[in-house]
Design a protein around this motif. Structure first.
Motif, PDB file in Angstrom:
ATOM      1  N   ASP A 141      11.143  -5.776  -5.278  1.00  0.00           N
ATOM      2  CA  ASP A 141      12.406  -5.275  -4.700  1.00  0.00           C
ATOM      3  C   ASP A 141      12.162  -4.711  -3.300  1.00  0.00           C
ATOM      4  N   ILE A 142      11.087  -3.959  -3.155  1.00  0.00           N
ATOM      5  CA  ILE A 142      10.762  -3.386  -1.844  1.00  0.00           C
ATOM      6  C   ILE A 142      10.464  -4.487  -0.832  1.00  0.00           C
ATOM      7  N   GLN A 168       5.029  -4.147 -15.525  1.00  0.00           N
ATOM      8  CA  GLN A 168       6.170  -5.011 -15.174  1.00  0.00           C
ATOM      9  C   GLN A 168       7.212  -4.241 -14.359  1.00  0.00           C
ATOM     10  N   LYS A 169       7.430  -2.987 -14.724  1.00  0.00           N
ATOM     11  CA  LYS A 169       8.382  -2.160 -13.962  1.00  0.00           C
ATOM     12  C   LYS A 169       7.881  -1.956 -12.527  1.00  0.00           C
ATOM     13  N   LYS A 182       0.828  -1.219   0.000  1.00  0.00           N
ATOM     14  CA  LYS A 182       0.000   0.000   0.000  1.00  0.00           C
ATOM     15  C   LYS A 182       0.855   1.259   0.000  1.00  0.00           C
ATOM     16  N   LYS A 183       1.930   1.221   0.753  1.00  0.00           N
ATOM     17  CA  LYS A 183       2.810   2.387   0.832  1.00  0.00           C
ATOM     18  C   LYS A 183       3.587   2.607  -0.464  1.00  0.00           C
ATOM     19  N   SER A 184       3.713   1.561  -1.274  1.00  0.00           N
ATOM     20  CA  SER A 184       4.589   1.609  -2.442  1.00  0.00           C
ATOM     21  C   SER A 184       3.859   1.889  -3.753  1.00  0.00           C
ATOM     22  N   LYS A 220      11.193 -16.675  -6.172  1.00  0.00           N
ATOM     23  CA  LYS A 220      12.599 -16.279  -6.087  1.00  0.00           C
ATOM     24  C   LYS A 220      13.497 -17.135  -6.969  1.00  0.00           C
ATOM     25  N   ASP A 221      13.236 -18.438  -6.971  1.00  0.00           N
ATOM     26  CA  ASP A 221      14.080 -19.375  -7.709  1.00  0.00           C
ATOM     27  C   ASP A 221      13.542 -19.650  -9.106  1.00  0.00           C
ATOM     28  N   LYS A 222      12.519 -18.871  -9.545  1.00  0.00           N
ATOM     29  CA  LYS A 222      11.949 -19.027 -10.879  1.00  0.00           C
ATOM     30  C   LYS A 222      11.876 -17.660 -11.541  1.00  0.00           C
ATOM     31  N   GLU A 223      10.888 -17.462 -12.375  1.00  0.00           N
ATOM     32  CA  GLU A 223      10.632 -16.117 -12.912  1.00  0.00           C
ATOM     33  C   GLU A 223      10.089 -15.239 -11.798  1.00  0.00           C
TER      34      GLU A 223
END
Length: 344
Positions: A288-289, A280-281, A250-252, A335-338
Motif C-alpha cells: 500500500d505504501i 501478510q498484514k 526501510k522507512k516502513s 497488481k493484476d494477480k495476487e
C-alpha cells in the motif's frame, strides 16, 4: 528451580504454531519465573525513576539478573542472550582490522615522507655539485667531486630501496585489511542496505532460533515486475528506482526487521518474531505504501508493479531451496494477480 518452569507464559500469543513439534520447542522456555523477573526489572526502573526505554531496560535486566536470580536461571537466560547477540564479535573484529590498517597507513605515509625528504636533499646536493663543477678546472678536484657524488648517490639508492620495500609491505598489508573488511561487510554499497551474505547468515540464525525456541520469523521477497523495468531504458535509472523503493521499505518496516539485497532484481525482508498472519498484514501495508508513493524517473511517473512472496523460516528447510521456491513464486503475484504469494 525446575528448567521446565523457567519461562512461564512466554510466547503465549494465540497466533503461535500449536503443532506437537511447536509445543515441544515451547516447553524448553516455559515457566513463570521469567515473567516475574521481567516485571521486577520494570518495577525497579520505575522505582528509580529511570525511563523504561529499551537501552535502560537492557542495563537493568543484566544488573538484576546478576543481583537477584539463581544460578540455574542465569545460565538459561545467558544462553538465550548469547544466542541473540549477532554483531558484537564481528564489530570488534572489524574495528581491530580498521585500526591495524590505520597503523599501516600511518607508517606508509611516514615512509613516503622520508622518500620525499631525501629526494629533496639529493636534488639540492646535485645542484650544489653542478655549481662546483662549473667553476673548477682541476681534473683531480673534478674527480674528487664526482667520487663524492657517486658515494652520495649510492647512499640515496640504498635508502630508496629500503623505503620502497617498506612502502610495498605497508601497502600490501593495508590492501589485505581492506579485503578482510570487505569480506566481513554486511553492507550493499549500491542499495545501501544489508547484503546477501548477511541475509543468509540471518536466515541461518532464524532457523536455529526456530529449532531452540520456536521463534517465528518470516521471509518476504519483493521484486519489480519486468513490465515496469522495461519502461526504463537506462540501467542507471533502473538502479535509482530500486534504491528509491528500498528506501521507502526501510522507512516502513519495524526497526528490528531488516531489508537486504538477494540479487540485483530481488530484495528480501526478514520480519523478526512475526507469524505468517502478521507477515501478510505487514506485506500488504508495504505494498500500500509503495503503490501510494509516486516514483519519477527523468520527470516521468513510473507505473509501478511489484511481485511479492513469503514463507516462514524453519529449521527443517534447505535455505537455498526455500529461497528458490520463493523466487519462483514471485511471478505469480502482481497488481493484476495476487498481491503476494504465501508458501506453506
Amino acid at each position: 528451580m525446575d528448567d521446565k518452569d523457567l519461562l512461564a507464559d512466554f510466547g503465549k500469543a494465540g497466533d503461535l504454531d500449536t503443532s506437537a513439534d511447536s509445543t515441544q520447542k515451547l516447553q524448553k522456555i516455559s515457566g513463570g519465573e521469567l515473567e516475574k523477573f521481567c516485571r521486577s526489572v520494570i518495577d525497579q526502573l520505575i522505582k528509580d525513576n529511570v525511563p523504561p526505554v529499551p537501552e535502560n531496560y537492557k542495563i537493568y535486566f543484566v544488573k538484576t539478573l546478576h543481583d537477584q536470580s539463581t544460578q540455574t536461571f542465569r545460565k538459561k537466560i545467558n544462553e538465550m542472550m548469547n544466542f541473540e547477540d549477532l554483531e558484537d564479535s564481528k564489530q570488534v573484529f572489524i574495528e581491530k582490522t580498521v585500526k591495524k590498517a590505520f597503523t599501516e597507513l600511518s607508517l606508509l605515509m611516514q615512509d613516503i615522507a622520508m622518500v620525499y625528504k631525501n629526494t629533496a636533499v639529493m636534488r639540492d646536493l646535485l645542484q650544489k655539485k653542478v655549481n662546483e663543477l662549473s667553476t673548477i678546472s682541476s681534473e683531480l678536484t673534478v674527480k674528487h667531486i664526482l667520487d663524492d657524488l657517486k658515494a652520495n648517490m649510492q647512499r640515496f639508492d640504498s635508502l630508496l630501496k629500503k623505503y620502497s620495500h617498506d612502502i610495498k609491505i605497508h601497502f600490501e598489508s593495508i590492501l589485505e585489511s581492506c579485503k578482510i573488511i570487505d569480506q566481513k561487510s554486511d553492507f550493499d554499497p549500491v542499495y545501501e542496505i544489508y547484503n546477501k551474505k548477511f541475509l543468509l547468515e540471518l536466515i541461518q540464525k532464524c532457523k536455529e532460533g526456530y529449532a531452540k525456541y520456536n521463534y517465528q520469523n518470516a521471509l518476504v521477497l519483493i521484486s519489480i515486475k519486468e513490465s515496469t523495468i522495461n519502461e526504463i531504458e537506462e540501467k542507471k535509472e533502473r538502479v535509482v528506482l530500486k534504491k528509491n523503493i528500498t528506501k521507502a521499505i526501510k522507512k516502513s518496516i519495524d526497526s528490528g526487521d531488516i531489508i537486504a539485497s538477494y540479487n540485483n532484481d530481488v530484495f528480501a525482508i526478514v520480519l523478526k518474531h512475526t507469524n505468517i498472519q502478521n507477515a501478510q498484514k505487514k506485506a500488504q501495508n508495504l505494498l500500500d505504501i509503495a503503490y501510494n508513493t509516486t516514483f519519477f524517473i527523468e520527470e516521468k511517473e513510473v507505473n509501478l508493479n511489484l511481485e511479492m512472496s513469503m514463507g516462514m523460516i524453519k529449521d527443517t528447510q534447505d535455505t537455498d531451496k526455500f529461497i528458490a521456491s520463493l523466487v519462483k513464486a514471485l511471478e505469480k503475484s502482481g497488481k493484476d494477480k495476487e498481491n503476494f504469494i504465501v508458501l506453506e
